[in-house]
Design an enzyme around this catalytic site. Structure first.
Site, PDB file in Angstrom:
ATOM      1  N   HIS A   1      -9.538  -6.248  -4.337  1.00 60.88           N
ATOM      2  CA  HIS A   1      -9.032  -4.715  -4.113  1.00 60.88           C
ATOM      3  C   HIS A   1      -8.807  -3.536  -4.674  1.00 60.88           C
ATOM      4  O   HIS A   1      -8.616  -3.102  -4.405  1.00 60.88           O
ATOM      5  CB  HIS A   1      -7.870  -5.859  -4.002  1.00 60.88           C
TER       6      HIS A   1
ATOM      7  N   TYR B   1       8.926  -5.989  -1.199  1.00 60.23           N
ATOM      8  CA  TYR B   1       7.612  -5.474  -0.915  1.00 60.23           C
ATOM      9  C   TYR B   1       7.390  -4.891   0.295  1.00 60.23           C
ATOM     10  O   TYR B   1       6.708  -5.430   1.158  1.00 60.23           O
ATOM     11  CB  TYR B   1       7.155  -6.256  -2.035  1.00 60.23           C
TER      12      TYR B   1
ATOM     13  N   THR C   1      -1.400   3.766  -3.005  1.00 65.13           N
ATOM     14  CA  THR C   1       0.005   2.771  -2.142  1.00 65.13           C
ATOM     15  C   THR C   1       1.228   3.337  -2.361  1.00 65.13           C
ATOM     16  O   THR C   1       1.110   3.598  -3.656  1.00 65.13           O
ATOM     17  CB  THR C   1       0.047   1.335  -2.318  1.00 65.13           C
TER      18      THR C   1
END
Length: 471
Positions: free
Chosen positions: A154, A270, A283
């Site tokens: 990621h 979240y 993000t």
């Protein structure tokens, strides 16, 4: 020990393939020419037909990338910095990506299609914990029955980047490249292609012992993931948009209602928002559990009148959209808080405020995976080619599942597919007895239906409104 680093290679002309405990280098270019799909199939068949057994310690070597990082760093420095091990490791790390040819069959099949989806997602997330190379940017997993998926590390990119790649891959494979009537890839084969090169290793007993330790650590993590994947088909964004409501706000408020019913409380939530309006933007967090959302959920659960609930819903949806706009445009709070935290550590300043606010657990962690390339194929006429979507796992991103951030929380990833379907990926941990992914999935489905019912005025209400107008 030094931290992990991102390595950037200008280009690569090969991929690394794992099959039955062996590693192979597969060249996908010859003299500057990209091999045809048929030639790549021919080369992969050579790997499948190779009868050679794995060398001592080779078959589970990938577990080093799945366990704790510090032991892998130490083993790498001592045993993979020279000789044959360094050459083979370089082949894996310089490859364009990693490919696993899996002996299992996966997908929606048999008498338990939903249960098979759960297993499919878990397999993509972690496999056997040694048959993926988790340090690679991404690994393509191809199953025995032709089903496939993607597992991505990621740190280098967020989900929309991987989604863009995978949508393009699926659409190109099905609608441009295609297959012959007997199931082979189209194209010709140059028979003089050199065979894939088997990588060799010298794995001493000390390394094999660390492989076993790393595997046990990774296996414990993998076994703890309770994953549930299901398609919600009762309605989709088409029906929601007719009510003039943001589909994402609708889904997020349904999640709040589902969580309140499941755990009898609210929690810090979240929701990932992209900040790609900015150069190198990644993000920001939408804190989607708001006072307005809580007021709406409480009104629904206490049996308040439909008109009152609808008014509260509109306020909550408007609040959510505003929070999302703020996050997208750089006015969210969580990346700023993190930046303050980094600066405080650099300056050696202790901040009770930062300590408290950054230690609060995200018991509901959510993300929407966007469908981005609608022009590539017609979803309505080709529903079999729709991806299940994806989300985040405890150690990796997988086109198939989403791991909880808190030990006592849920991870929920969803993909809005066309006008009439929403695919969900729900996960939690078996080790926490009060969470259950299948139970929460049922709560989500129920909440979606209840919200639609609340927001769709009954015919009697409409007729009463008409009577008032006529009077």
């Amino acid at each position: 020990f030094p931290p992990d680093v991102l390595q950037h290679w200008q280009d690569s002309e090969f991929v690394t393939v794992y099959h039955r405990g062996r590693y192979f280098r597969l060249w996908v270019y010859k003299a500057g020419r990209l091999l045809s799909p048929r030639e790549i199939e021919y080369q992969i068949q050579r790997i499948l037909d190779d009868p050679s057994p794995p060398g001592p310690g080779e078959d589970r070597l990938g577990a080093l990338t799945a366990g704790d990082r510090v032991p892998w760093c130490a083993v790498r420095k001592q045993y993979f910095s020279s000789g044959v091990n360094k050459r083979s490791l370089d082949c894996i790390e310089r490859a364009a990506f990693f490919v696993t040819l899996d002996d299992e069959e996966q997908g929606m099949m048999g008498e338990d299609p939903v249960g098979n989806l759960d297993r499919y997602a878990k397999s993509l997330l972690h496999g056997k914990c040694y048959d993926r190379w988790f340090d690679k940017s991404f690994s393509v997993v191809v199953y025995k029955n032709g089903k496939n998926g993607l597992n991505a590390e990621h740190s280098w990119a967020d989900a929309p980047t991987v989604a863009h790649l995978w949508e393009f891959t699926l659409a190109t494979d099905a609608f441009q490249l295609g297959y012959t009537e007997d199931g082979h890839c189209k194209g010709e084969v140059e028979r003089s292609l050199p065979p894939p090169q088997r990588l060799t290793w010298d794995i001493p007993v000390e390394v094999q012992e660390q492989v076993s330790i790393s595997l046990s650590v990774a296996q414990a993590l993998a076994d703890d993931v309770d994953c549930h994947v299901f398609p919600f088909r009762d309605f989709g964004k088409g029906r929601i948009k007719k009510l003039k409501i943001s589909p994402d706000a609708f889904i997020q408020l349904a999640l709040q209602l589902a969580y309140y019913r499941d755990r009898k409380t609210f929690c810090l939530t979240y929701e990932a928002s992209m900040t790609r309006l900015f150069r190198e933007g990644r993000t920001e967090t939408v804190r989607s559990c708001s006072n307005e959302g809580c007021a709406f959920v409480k009104a629904v659960e206490s049996g308040e009148g439909p008109e009152h609930c609808r008014r509260l819903f509109r306020l909550a949806a408007e609040k959510h959209q505003n929070l999302y706009r703020l996050a997208m445009t750089g006015s969210g709070i969580d990346r700023h808080l993190f930046c303050l935290y980094v600066v405080s550590k650099y300056l050696g300043v202790e901040s009770p405020f930062l300590t408290e606010v950054l230690s609060e657990p995200w018991r509901l962690s959510t993300s929407q995976t966007p469908v981005q390339q609608l022009e590539l194929f017609d979803m309505k006429n080709h529903p079999d080619f729709i991806s299940l979507g994806g989300g985040f796992g405890p150690t990796s991103t997988t086109w198939g599942s989403f791991g909880p951030v808190a030990d006592d929380g849920y991870g929920v990833s969803y993909i809005i597919v066309g006008e009439d379907m929403i695919n969900y990926h729900v996960s939690c941990k078996h080790s926490f007895s009060e969470t259950d992914s299948h139970r929460f999935g049922a709560q989500i489905s129920r909440a979606l239906l209840d919200l639609l019912s609340v927001l769709t005025p009954a015919k009697t209400e409409n007729s009463q409104a008409q009577d008032k107008k006529q009077q």
